[in-house]
Design a protein around this motif. Structure first.
Motif, PDB file in Angstrom:
ATOM      1  N   MET A   1    -115.366  53.478  32.516  1.00 37.48           N
ATOM      2  CA  MET A   1    -115.244  52.423  31.175  1.00 37.48           C
ATOM      3  C   MET A   1    -114.288  53.270  30.378  1.00 37.48           C
ATOM      4  N   VAL A   2    -113.212  52.271  30.031  1.00 37.38           N
ATOM      5  CA  VAL A   2    -112.142  52.660  29.255  1.00 37.38           C
ATOM      6  C   VAL A   2    -112.338  52.407  27.674  1.00 37.38           C
ATOM      7  N   THR A   3    -112.039  53.160  26.787  1.00 41.00           N
ATOM      8  CA  THR A   3    -112.362  53.065  25.410  1.00 41.00           C
ATOM      9  C   THR A   3    -110.873  52.503  24.749  1.00 41.00           C
ATOM     10  N   VAL A   4    -111.065  51.901  23.675  1.00 44.13           N
ATOM     11  CA  VAL A   4    -109.808  51.372  22.668  1.00 44.13           C
ATOM     12  C   VAL A   4    -108.976  52.755  22.557  1.00 44.13           C
ATOM     13  N   GLY A   5    -109.860  53.850  22.158  1.00 41.17           N
ATOM     14  CA  GLY A   5    -109.340  54.985  21.618  1.00 41.17           C
ATOM     15  C   GLY A   5    -108.624  55.908  22.744  1.00 41.17           C
ATOM     16  N   GLU A   6    -109.048  55.821  24.034  1.00 37.42           N
ATOM     17  CA  GLU A   6    -108.304  56.312  25.002  1.00 37.42           C
ATOM     18  C   GLU A   6    -106.918  55.570  25.277  1.00 37.42           C
ATOM     19  N   VAL A   7    -106.928  54.361  25.084  1.00 38.91           N
ATOM     20  CA  VAL A   7    -105.720  53.500  25.213  1.00 38.91           C
ATOM     21  C   VAL A   7    -104.968  53.939  24.229  1.00 38.91           C
ATOM     22  N   ALA A   8    -105.174  53.997  22.971  1.00 47.37           N
ATOM     23  CA  ALA A   8    -104.510  54.066  21.745  1.00 47.37           C
ATOM     24  C   ALA A   8    -103.908  55.610  21.998  1.00 47.37           C
ATOM     25  N   ASP A   9    -104.743  56.639  22.159  1.00 48.13           N
ATOM     26  CA  ASP A   9    -104.118  58.069  22.582  1.00 48.13           C
ATOM     27  C   ASP A   9    -103.006  57.882  23.633  1.00 48.13           C
ATOM     28  N   PHE A  10    -103.148  57.247  24.789  1.00 52.53           N
ATOM     29  CA  PHE A  10    -102.256  57.332  25.819  1.00 52.53           C
ATOM     30  C   PHE A  10    -100.913  56.789  25.244  1.00 52.53           C
ATOM     31  N   LEU A  11    -101.093  55.419  24.713  1.00 47.45           N
ATOM     32  CA  LEU A  11     -99.837  54.903  24.203  1.00 47.45           C
ATOM     33  C   LEU A  11     -99.287  55.338  23.073  1.00 47.45           C
ATOM     34  N   ASN A  12     -99.679  56.281  22.237  1.00 45.13           N
ATOM     35  CA  ASN A  12     -99.114  57.187  21.206  1.00 45.13           C
ATOM     36  C   ASN A  12     -98.324  58.324  21.844  1.00 45.13           C
ATOM     37  N   GLU A  13     -98.959  58.839  22.816  1.00 47.91           N
ATOM     38  CA  GLU A  13     -98.114  59.984  23.536  1.00 47.91           C
ATOM     39  C   GLU A  13     -96.734  59.238  24.410  1.00 47.91           C
ATOM     40  N   LYS A  14     -96.891  58.097  24.807  1.00 52.57           N
ATOM     41  CA  LYS A  14     -95.855  57.380  25.401  1.00 52.57           C
ATOM     42  C   LYS A  14     -94.613  57.125  24.151  1.00 52.57           C
ATOM     43  N   THR A  15     -95.249  56.632  23.265  1.00 50.26           N
ATOM     44  CA  THR A  15     -94.240  56.230  22.155  1.00 50.26           C
ATOM     45  C   THR A  15     -93.671  57.460  21.443  1.00 50.26           C
ATOM     46  N   LYS A  16     -94.231  58.634  21.738  1.00 48.32           N
ATOM     47  CA  LYS A  16     -93.328  59.998  21.167  1.00 48.32           C
ATOM     48  C   LYS A  16     -92.119  60.124  22.069  1.00 48.32           C
ATOM     49  N   GLN A  42    -108.835  46.945  33.042  1.00 48.78           N
ATOM     50  CA  GLN A  42    -109.363  47.017  31.440  1.00 48.78           C
ATOM     51  C   GLN A  42    -108.288  47.645  30.407  1.00 48.78           C
ATOM     52  N   PHE A  43    -107.927  48.929  31.249  1.00 49.10           N
ATOM     53  CA  PHE A  43    -106.931  49.711  30.252  1.00 49.10           C
ATOM     54  C   PHE A  43    -105.596  48.991  30.286  1.00 49.10           C
ATOM     55  N   LEU A  44    -105.122  48.159  31.292  1.00 47.44           N
ATOM     56  CA  LEU A  44    -103.704  47.236  31.135  1.00 47.44           C
ATOM     57  C   LEU A  44    -103.920  46.089  30.140  1.00 47.44           C
ATOM     58  N   ASP A  45    -105.062  45.748  30.180  1.00 44.10           N
ATOM     59  CA  ASP A  45    -105.634  44.462  29.225  1.00 44.10           C
ATOM     60  C   ASP A  45    -105.726  45.130  27.660  1.00 44.10           C
ATOM     61  N   TYR A  46    -106.285  46.153  27.343  1.00 46.04           N
ATOM     62  CA  TYR A  46    -106.316  46.827  26.160  1.00 46.04           C
ATOM     63  C   TYR A  46    -104.868  47.009  25.655  1.00 46.04           C
ATOM     64  N   SER A  47    -103.853  47.639  26.517  1.00 44.00           N
ATOM     65  CA  SER A  47    -102.601  48.052  26.376  1.00 44.00           C
ATOM     66  C   SER A  47    -102.049  46.793  25.960  1.00 44.00           C
ATOM     67  N   LYS A  48    -102.090  45.759  26.896  1.00 45.68           N
ATOM     68  CA  LYS A  48    -101.226  44.894  26.445  1.00 45.68           C
ATOM     69  C   LYS A  48    -101.571  44.048  24.853  1.00 45.68           C
ATOM     70  N   VAL A  49    -102.993  44.089  24.638  1.00 42.31           N
ATOM     71  CA  VAL A  49    -103.422  43.463  23.158  1.00 42.31           C
ATOM     72  C   VAL A  49    -102.623  44.356  22.036  1.00 42.31           C
ATOM     73  N   ARG A  50    -102.863  45.799  22.285  1.00 40.42           N
ATOM     74  CA  ARG A  50    -102.188  46.733  21.251  1.00 40.42           C
ATOM     75  C   ARG A  50    -100.877  46.759  21.319  1.00 40.42           C
ATOM     76  N   LEU A  51    -100.104  46.646  22.442  1.00 36.91           N
ATOM     77  CA  LEU A  51     -98.671  46.743  22.259  1.00 36.91           C
ATOM     78  C   LEU A  51     -98.077  45.185  21.784  1.00 36.91           C
TER      79      LEU A  51
END
Length: 87
Positions: A1-16, A42-51
């Motif tokens: 199960m992927v959490t929104v927090g995991e996605v946020a942390d991953f994308l924050n690292e990417k944007t750095k 699921q991770f990609l779906d959450y990522s798409k919404v956030r991005l």
């Protein structure tokens, strides 16, 4: 199960590394993060919404896009590419 927090942390690292151009690869998600196929989707779906909410245009494997005046295609080893559209 992927959490929104995991996605946020991953994308924050990417944007750095590059805030305007984000690439999520098969290796990063399936191998390093050890996500199942279902969790990867699921991770990609959450990522798409956030991005999208942060002004990115999101593309998935096989889709064409233009970045820095160059036509590109999301490669087989890339699951998602996001390009910042609002500055």
């Amino acid at each position: 199960m992927v959490t929104v927090g995991e996605v946020a942390d991953f994308l924050n690292e990417k944007t750095k590394k590059d805030i305007n151009y984000i690439i999520c690869t098969f290796y990063e998600l399936r191998v390093k993060k050890n996500l199942s196929k279902k969790d990867t989707i699921q991770f990609l779906d959450y990522s798409k919404v956030r991005l999208n909410n942060y002004g990115y245009k999101v593309f998935f494997t096989g889709q064409n896009y233009i970045y820095q005046n160059s036509k590109r295609t999301v490669q087989d080893n890339e699951l998602m590419v996001a390009i910042k559209t609002e500055y």
